[in-house]
Design a protein around this motif. Structure first.
Motif, PDB file in Angstrom:
ATOM      1  N   ASP A 279       0.837  -1.198   0.000  1.00  0.00           N
ATOM      2  CA  ASP A 279       0.000   0.000   0.000  1.00  0.00           C
ATOM      3  C   ASP A 279       0.875   1.253   0.000  1.00  0.00           C
ATOM      4  O   ASP A 279       1.750   1.407   0.863  1.00  0.00           O
ATOM      5  N   GLY A 280       0.641   2.141  -0.968  1.00  0.00           N
ATOM      6  CA  GLY A 280       1.398   3.382  -1.038  1.00  0.00           C
ATOM      7  C   GLY A 280       2.808   3.251  -1.572  1.00  0.00           C
ATOM      8  O   GLY A 280       3.557   4.239  -1.573  1.00  0.00           O
ATOM      9  N   GLY A 281       3.175   2.095  -2.074  1.00  0.00           N
ATOM     10  CA  GLY A 281       4.543   1.877  -2.533  1.00  0.00           C
ATOM     11  C   GLY A 281       4.773   2.299  -3.970  1.00  0.00           C
ATOM     12  O   GLY A 281       5.487   1.621  -4.725  1.00  0.00           O
ATOM     13  N   TYR A 282       4.193   3.402  -4.368  1.00  0.00           N
ATOM     14  CA  TYR A 282       4.256   3.916  -5.732  1.00  0.00           C
ATOM     15  C   TYR A 282       4.120   5.431  -5.646  1.00  0.00           C
ATOM     16  O   TYR A 282       3.775   5.981  -4.588  1.00  0.00           O
ATOM     17  N   VAL A 283       4.373   6.118  -6.745  1.00  0.00           N
ATOM     18  CA  VAL A 283       4.317   7.582  -6.753  1.00  0.00           C
ATOM     19  C   VAL A 283       3.085   8.050  -7.517  1.00  0.00           C
ATOM     20  O   VAL A 283       2.733   7.503  -8.568  1.00  0.00           O
ATOM     21  N   THR A 284       2.415   9.050  -6.968  1.00  0.00           N
ATOM     22  CA  THR A 284       1.259   9.677  -7.611  1.00  0.00           C
ATOM     23  C   THR A 284       1.618  11.123  -7.961  1.00  0.00           C
ATOM     24  O   THR A 284       2.636  11.639  -7.514  1.00  0.00           O
ATOM     25  N   PRO A 285       0.781  11.796  -8.754  1.00  0.00           N
ATOM     26  CA  PRO A 285       1.122  13.168  -9.155  1.00  0.00           C
ATOM     27  C   PRO A 285       1.373  14.119  -7.992  1.00  0.00           C
ATOM     28  O   PRO A 285       2.251  14.986  -8.088  1.00  0.00           O
ATOM     29  N   VAL A 286       0.650  13.965  -6.913  1.00  0.00           N
ATOM     30  CA  VAL A 286       0.833  14.875  -5.767  1.00  0.00           C
ATOM     31  C   VAL A 286       2.280  14.850  -5.271  1.00  0.00           C
ATOM     32  O   VAL A 286       2.839  15.890  -4.908  1.00  0.00           O
ATOM     33  N   GLU A 287       2.903  13.678  -5.262  1.00  0.00           N
ATOM     34  CA  GLU A 287       4.274  13.569  -4.746  1.00  0.00           C
ATOM     35  C   GLU A 287       5.334  14.060  -5.724  1.00  0.00           C
ATOM     36  O   GLU A 287       6.460  14.352  -5.325  1.00  0.00           O
ATOM     37  N   CYS A 288       5.000  14.131  -7.000  1.00  0.00           N
ATOM     38  CA  CYS A 288       6.032  14.481  -7.983  1.00  0.00           C
ATOM     39  C   CYS A 288       6.157  15.984  -8.209  1.00  0.00           C
ATOM     40  O   CYS A 288       7.117  16.439  -8.833  1.00  0.00           O
ATOM     41  N   VAL A 289       5.213  16.764  -7.701  1.00  0.00           N
ATOM     42  CA  VAL A 289       5.212  18.208  -7.968  1.00  0.00           C
ATOM     43  C   VAL A 289       6.456  18.859  -7.372  1.00  0.00           C
ATOM     44  O   VAL A 289       6.803  18.637  -6.210  1.00  0.00           O
ATOM     45  N   GLY A 290       7.144  19.649  -8.203  1.00  0.00           N
ATOM     46  CA  GLY A 290       8.352  20.331  -7.763  1.00  0.00           C
ATOM     47  C   GLY A 290       9.610  19.492  -7.859  1.00  0.00           C
ATOM     48  O   GLY A 290      10.706  19.974  -7.556  1.00  0.00           O
ATOM     49  N   GLU A 291       9.485  18.252  -8.308  1.00  0.00           N
ATOM     50  CA  GLU A 291      10.639  17.353  -8.401  1.00  0.00           C
ATOM     51  C   GLU A 291      11.193  17.328  -9.823  1.00  0.00           C
ATOM     52  O   GLU A 291      10.487  17.586 -10.788  1.00  0.00           O
ATOM     53  N   TYR A 292      12.466  16.976  -9.936  1.00  0.00           N
ATOM     54  CA  TYR A 292      13.122  16.882 -11.239  1.00  0.00           C
ATOM     55  C   TYR A 292      12.914  15.522 -11.898  1.00  0.00           C
ATOM     56  O   TYR A 292      12.913  15.404 -13.123  1.00  0.00           O
ATOM     57  N   ALA A 293      12.763  14.470 -11.106  1.00  0.00           N
ATOM     58  CA  ALA A 293      12.823  13.106 -11.631  1.00  0.00           C
ATOM     59  C   ALA A 293      11.561  12.711 -12.391  1.00  0.00           C
ATOM     60  O   ALA A 293      10.477  13.281 -12.212  1.00  0.00           O
ATOM     61  N   THR A 294      11.734  11.698 -13.233  1.00  0.00           N
ATOM     62  CA  THR A 294      10.622  10.941 -13.788  1.00  0.00           C
ATOM     63  C   THR A 294      10.498   9.689 -12.929  1.00  0.00           C
ATOM     64  O   THR A 294      11.420   8.878 -12.860  1.00  0.00           O
ATOM     65  N   PHE A 295       9.376   9.555 -12.229  1.00  0.00           N
ATOM     66  CA  PHE A 295       9.201   8.464 -11.280  1.00  0.00           C
ATOM     67  C   PHE A 295       8.557   7.261 -11.970  1.00  0.00           C
ATOM     68  O   PHE A 295       7.584   7.404 -12.705  1.00  0.00           O
ATOM     69  N   VAL A 296       9.105   6.085 -11.704  1.00  0.00           N
ATOM     70  CA  VAL A 296       8.570   4.838 -12.266  1.00  0.00           C
ATOM     71  C   VAL A 296       8.199   3.905 -11.123  1.00  0.00           C
ATOM     72  O   VAL A 296       8.967   3.715 -10.176  1.00  0.00           O
ATOM     73  N   SER A 297       7.005   3.337 -11.219  1.00  0.00           N
ATOM     74  CA  SER A 297       6.498   2.410 -10.208  1.00  0.00           C
ATOM     75  C   SER A 297       5.782   1.246 -10.906  1.00  0.00           C
ATOM     76  O   SER A 297       5.605   1.255 -12.121  1.00  0.00           O
ATOM     77  N   ARG A 298       5.391   0.264 -10.123  1.00  0.00           N
ATOM     78  CA  ARG A 298       4.536  -0.840 -10.561  1.00  0.00           C
ATOM     79  C   ARG A 298       5.083  -1.581 -11.794  1.00  0.00           C
ATOM     80  O   ARG A 298       4.359  -1.937 -12.717  1.00  0.00           O
ATOM     81  N   VAL A 299       6.385  -1.828 -11.791  1.00  0.00           N
ATOM     82  CA  VAL A 299       7.010  -2.583 -12.887  1.00  0.00           C
ATOM     83  C   VAL A 299       6.647  -4.055 -12.730  1.00  0.00           C
ATOM     84  O   VAL A 299       6.879  -4.667 -11.690  1.00  0.00           O
ATOM     85  N   ARG A 300       6.066  -4.622 -13.790  1.00  0.00           N
ATOM     86  CA  ARG A 300       5.644  -6.023 -13.721  1.00  0.00           C
ATOM     87  C   ARG A 300       5.619  -6.612 -15.127  1.00  0.00           C
ATOM     88  O   ARG A 300       5.575  -5.886 -16.105  1.00  0.00           O
ATOM     89  N   GLU A 301       5.650  -7.927 -15.186  1.00  0.00           N
ATOM     90  CA  GLU A 301       5.643  -8.594 -16.479  1.00  0.00           C
ATOM     91  C   GLU A 301       4.226  -8.664 -17.042  1.00  0.00           C
ATOM     92  O   GLU A 301       3.262  -8.829 -16.301  1.00  0.00           O
ATOM     93  N   ASP A 302       4.117  -8.493 -18.342  1.00  0.00           N
ATOM     94  CA  ASP A 302       2.836  -8.564 -19.050  1.00  0.00           C
ATOM     95  C   ASP A 302       2.709  -9.966 -19.651  1.00  0.00           C
ATOM     96  O   ASP A 302       3.393 -10.284 -20.625  1.00  0.00           O
ATOM     97  N   PRO A 303       1.840 -10.812 -19.106  1.00  0.00           N
ATOM     98  CA  PRO A 303       1.758 -12.195 -19.575  1.00  0.00           C
ATOM     99  C   PRO A 303       1.008 -12.353 -20.895  1.00  0.00           C
ATOM    100  O   PRO A 303       0.954 -13.459 -21.442  1.00  0.00           O
ATOM    101  N   THR A 304       0.450 -11.254 -21.438  1.00  0.00           N
ATOM    102  CA  THR A 304      -0.355 -11.372 -22.659  1.00  0.00           C
ATOM    103  C   THR A 304       0.482 -11.335 -23.934  1.00  0.00           C
ATOM    104  O   THR A 304      -0.027 -11.613 -25.010  1.00  0.00           O
ATOM    105  N   VAL A 305       1.752 -10.946 -23.811  1.00  0.00           N
ATOM    106  CA  VAL A 305       2.639 -10.930 -24.974  1.00  0.00           C
ATOM    107  C   VAL A 305       3.980 -11.526 -24.575  1.00  0.00           C
ATOM    108  O   VAL A 305       4.342 -11.557 -23.394  1.00  0.00           O
ATOM    109  N   GLU A 306       4.727 -11.980 -25.569  1.00  0.00           N
ATOM    110  CA  GLU A 306       6.077 -12.455 -25.309  1.00  0.00           C
ATOM    111  C   GLU A 306       6.976 -11.254 -25.055  1.00  0.00           C
ATOM    112  O   GLU A 306       6.924 -10.254 -25.774  1.00  0.00           O
TER     113      GLU A 306
END
Length: 341
Positions: A279-306
């Motif tokens: 719970d909460g282990g990802y970034v939403t727009p509210v947290e990114c305001v004023g920051e320089y980074a591009t935040f990436v979360s929820r990385v997972r494999e897509d089983p529908t394609v190779e």
């Protein structure tokens, strides 16, 4: 020694962010000018947190001769009229509008992705800044493309109202207030009510049913990253003041696991990986305001394609999507071509 820098459109959302970021990053400046349309001439605008005030100068009468870099945040109309004039005077233009992005003689730059392309700026003395939604997308894609070669990208965006300027932000605020007190929430800037709603429509519709915003993401990603990548986008305006989000699914030529992708993204320039499966282990727009980074979360494999992955990407669209990227281009230009001293 520093540079003589002009910010055109200095009184708008992006222009103000350009001034803030130039100050924050201590860009080497000998002189700075804030320039805007006639209606803002004579106004004062703050430069950074130093308290230094700049008097806004009229773009119609501004002489670009002797200035090194002009950061344009004025829209396509004023840019079309004044950017060639600045470039002809020897001032390198870094343009945030869409006007020059697909011009083959103008490099379209995201410094973390294609810094070498800036070497072509001399053809017109103009460098283009990409669309806000494209900038964060390619920052996230680049390290993964280098590792496993991207074949196809499907992206759905959740774009904040600040992408439509001050009028968009004002409309969200006013509609939200009106709904709470029982007043009408009539749309003016947007095609439908934006408060407590989402609108799958940004910019004009094209003949194939896509919007121009979606078209921009496709063609700009190809120009910046790789023309062979297939891209389809659905761009949606959401009731968020600042910060664009993207749900991205990627098909690769080579095998890549979610764990490997996380490891790559953790070390990638411009990326901040925040990916806790809780719970909460990802970034939403509210947290990114004023920051320089591009935040990436929820990385997972897509089983529908190779060889597929899915991920979530968030960034401050006024910063990495516009002002920050423009200042980073200026920094890159200085390192590679305009060294002072």
């Amino acid at each position: 020694m520093g540079y003589r820098v002009v910010v055109v459109g200095a009184t708008g959302n992006v222009g103000r962010e350009m001034l803030n970021i130039l100050a924050e990053r201590e860009f080497p400046i000998d002189e700075i000018a804030a320039v805007a349309s006639a209606r803002s001439t004579g106004d004062e605008i703050e430069f950074g947190e130093s308290g230094k005030m700049l008097k806004v100068r009229n773009i119609e009468h501004f002489d670009f001769a002797g200035w090194d870099i002009a950061l344009f945040a004025a829209g396509s109309g004023p840019t079309k009229e004044h950017a060639p004039r600045a470039a002809a005077a020897g001032c390198v233009v870094i343009d945030n509008s869409s006007l020059y992005r697909m011009d083959p003689d103008v490099p379209l730059i995201v410094p973390e992705v294609n810094p070498e392309a800036i070497d072509g700026y001399r053809r017109k003395n103009i460098i283009a800044n990409p669309n806000c939604s494209t900038a964060q997308l390619v920052v996230a894609l680049k390290p993964l493309h280098d590792a496993a070669r991207i074949r196809r990208v499907v992206v759905a965006t959740y774009q904040s109202v600040s992408g439509a300027g001050k009028a968009g932000m004002d409309e969200l605020f006013e509609q939200s207030r009106n709904i709470f007190v029982g007043d009408p929430a009539e749309p003016r800037t947007f095609t439908k009510q934006i408060a407590f709603n989402v609108i799958p429509h940004i910019d004009v519709f094209l003949d194939d049913g896509s919007t121009k915003e979606e078209w921009k993401m496709v063609v700009e990603t190809k120009k910046i990253l790789d023309p062979k990548i297939k891209v389809v986008a659905t761009c949606v305006r959401v009731p968020v003041f600042v910060g664009h989000s993207e749900a991205i699914t990627i098909e690769f030529e080579d095998e890549i696991s979610a764990k490997k992708a996380q490891s790559i993204l953790r070390e990638a320039p411009g990326v901040m990986l925040v990916d806790k499966r809780e719970d909460g282990g990802y970034v939403t727009p509210v947290e990114c305001v004023g920051e320089y980074a591009t935040f990436v979360s929820r990385v997972r494999e897509d089983p529908t394609v190779e060889n597929g992955l899915a991920l979530w990407c968030v960034s401050d669209n006024l910063r990495k999507g516009a002002a920050l990227n423009a200042v980073q281009i200026a920094e890159l230009l200085g390192r590679r071509h305009l060294q002072k001293g």
